[in-house]
Design an enzyme around this catalytic site. Sequence first.
Site, PDB file in Angstrom:
ATOM      1  CG  ASP A  74      -9.818-136.535 -13.698  1.00 54.00           C
ATOM      2  OD1 ASP A  74      -9.873-136.079 -14.796  1.00 54.00           O
ATOM      3  OD2 ASP A  74      -9.605-137.761 -13.499  1.00 54.00           O
ATOM      4  CE  LYS A 114     -12.438-142.308 -20.158  1.00 54.09           C
ATOM      5  NZ  LYS A 114     -12.462-141.901 -18.827  1.00 54.09           N
ATOM      6  CE1 TYR A 145     -14.445-142.604 -14.467  1.00 52.50           C
ATOM      7  CE2 TYR A 145     -12.284-143.706 -13.492  1.00 52.50           C
ATOM      8  CZ  TYR A 145     -13.250-143.622 -14.369  1.00 52.50           C
ATOM      9  OH  TYR A 145     -13.320-144.751 -15.256  1.00 52.50           O
TER      10      TYR A 145
HETATM   11  C1  LIG Z   1     -12.059-142.319 -17.577  1.00 53.88           C
HETATM   12  C2  LIG Z   1     -11.779-141.541 -16.594  1.00 53.88           C
HETATM   13  C3  LIG Z   1     -10.437-141.664 -15.986  1.00 53.88           C
HETATM   14  C4  LIG Z   1      -9.694-143.144 -16.007  1.00 53.88           C
HETATM   15  O1  LIG Z   1      -9.007-142.993 -17.426  1.00 53.88           O
HETATM   16  P1  LIG Z   1      -8.600-144.503 -18.166  1.00 53.88           P
HETATM   17  O2  LIG Z   1      -7.872-143.815 -19.342  1.00 53.88           O
HETATM   18  O3  LIG Z   1     -10.142-145.290 -18.522  1.00 53.88           O
HETATM   19  O4  LIG Z   1      -7.781-145.230 -17.113  1.00 53.88           O
HETATM   20  C5  LIG Z   1      -9.938-140.996 -14.961  1.00 53.88           C
HETATM   21  N1  LIG Z   1     -10.650-139.836 -14.656  1.00 53.88           N
HETATM   22  C6  LIG Z   1     -11.843-139.622 -15.230  1.00 53.88           C
HETATM   23  C7  LIG Z   1     -12.765-138.437 -14.955  1.00 53.88           C
HETATM   24  C8  LIG Z   1     -12.384-140.454 -16.491  1.00 53.88           C
HETATM   25  O5  LIG Z   1     -13.591-140.228 -16.835  1.00 53.88           O
END
Ligand SMILES: *Cc1c(COP(=O)(O)O)cnc(C)c1O
Length: 388
Positions: A180, A205, A108
């Site tokens: 992640d 998300k 990311y």
């Molecule tokens: C959005 C996202 C993040 C960061 O998350 P936030 O809640 O916006 O700080 C990290 N990793 C991935 C894969 C993401 O999609």
Amino acid sequence: MDDKVSKKEGMRTTAVHAGEPRPPIDDAIVMPLYQSATYKLGEPDSFDDIRYIRLNNTPNQRSVTAKLAALENAEAAVVTPSGTAAVSMALLTNLRPGEHILAHTGVYGGTRKILDDMAERHGILVSYTKIESRDDLEEARREETRVVLVESMTNPILDIVPLDEVAAFCKDHGLVSMIDNTFATPVNLRPIELGFDLVIHSASKYLNGHSDVVAGVVAGSKKKIETLRHRLNLLGICLDPHSCFLLQRGLKTLPVRVPVQNAGATLIARMLREHPKVQRVYYPGLPNDPNHERAKRFLSGFGAMVTFIPRGGPEISERVMQGLSLAQIAPSLGGIETLVCRPVTTSHAGLGPEALAESGVTADMIRLSVGIEDPEDLAADMLRALEA
Ligand SMILES: *Cc1c(COP(=O)(O)O)cnc(C)c1O
């Protein structure tokens, strides 16, 4: 869908019941919101036993982390005030100056920025590598390597690395394996079952799922999570009870939402693949996608992200997005509403041409996060926009 859950109970049951107080508090069906910063002092064994929101041990924090751990089939979990905090704290807790992290090239954009900053300010050695097989990892490993970081599916081209080989490589060399899992969610992938040490999420998300909370999660063994919680306490990083409460509410419908979103994305990806005005579609659920075989091996659903390139260049891509009436143009993903964006202006904004090329991002690329609307309506909207 549930055949990869090793527990007897199904994931929908876990999502509803895990972490909920039994017997219920004051007969409340829902875990109440404890909007209290501090609690009467009992007989604490240590400073960390004093109950205080910043010490990450108050009722809403405990309840939501128990549910999250159960969903990921992990022993324990912590929540953080953003996904970014989850990534940075998982990294900072497991890396010291002079130690090395091997990260997949596709990580990311925000994570890349964190890693580059850690390299510059904290003397942590960072390198990026493609991971087509274990050989790539063996080749990139150094004396100082401590951590390997990958993602369940990369943003935005949805690449999937050989996850089992990453976990096994880390076990064999005594490295910490981190993934992640934001894009897959535990509904589609449970990395702990593949042997990963730490699972990270942006709960902003899919986990919360309603685009109204920013939060993060790290799940793993009791020992690793307790170490991480001490770091969070020390540095003053905590998720407030109200966000915990909202996240807990969102989690209860995760295993209902995600399969619906998977199905919607599959329908739209197929429609786009057949469309003459579309040059390329990235979706691991399509049989001709380069990631299809790996997706079938590791995932119990193909996810709700579809990335595609209309013919005609960035201006046409922009016009297609502007022509949509159901899907709205916004960064972020995973909510119940369909969102579109061009990664070059959002998640990957500010990255240099080299990093963009390594991530496979082009200016004409559109990323679609499919929500829970009727997929036929979303497809019709997309057809109108492509043909306008
Ligand atoms: C959005 C996202 C993040 C960061 O998350 P936030 O809640 O916006 O700080 C990290 N990793 C991935 C894969 C993401 O999609």
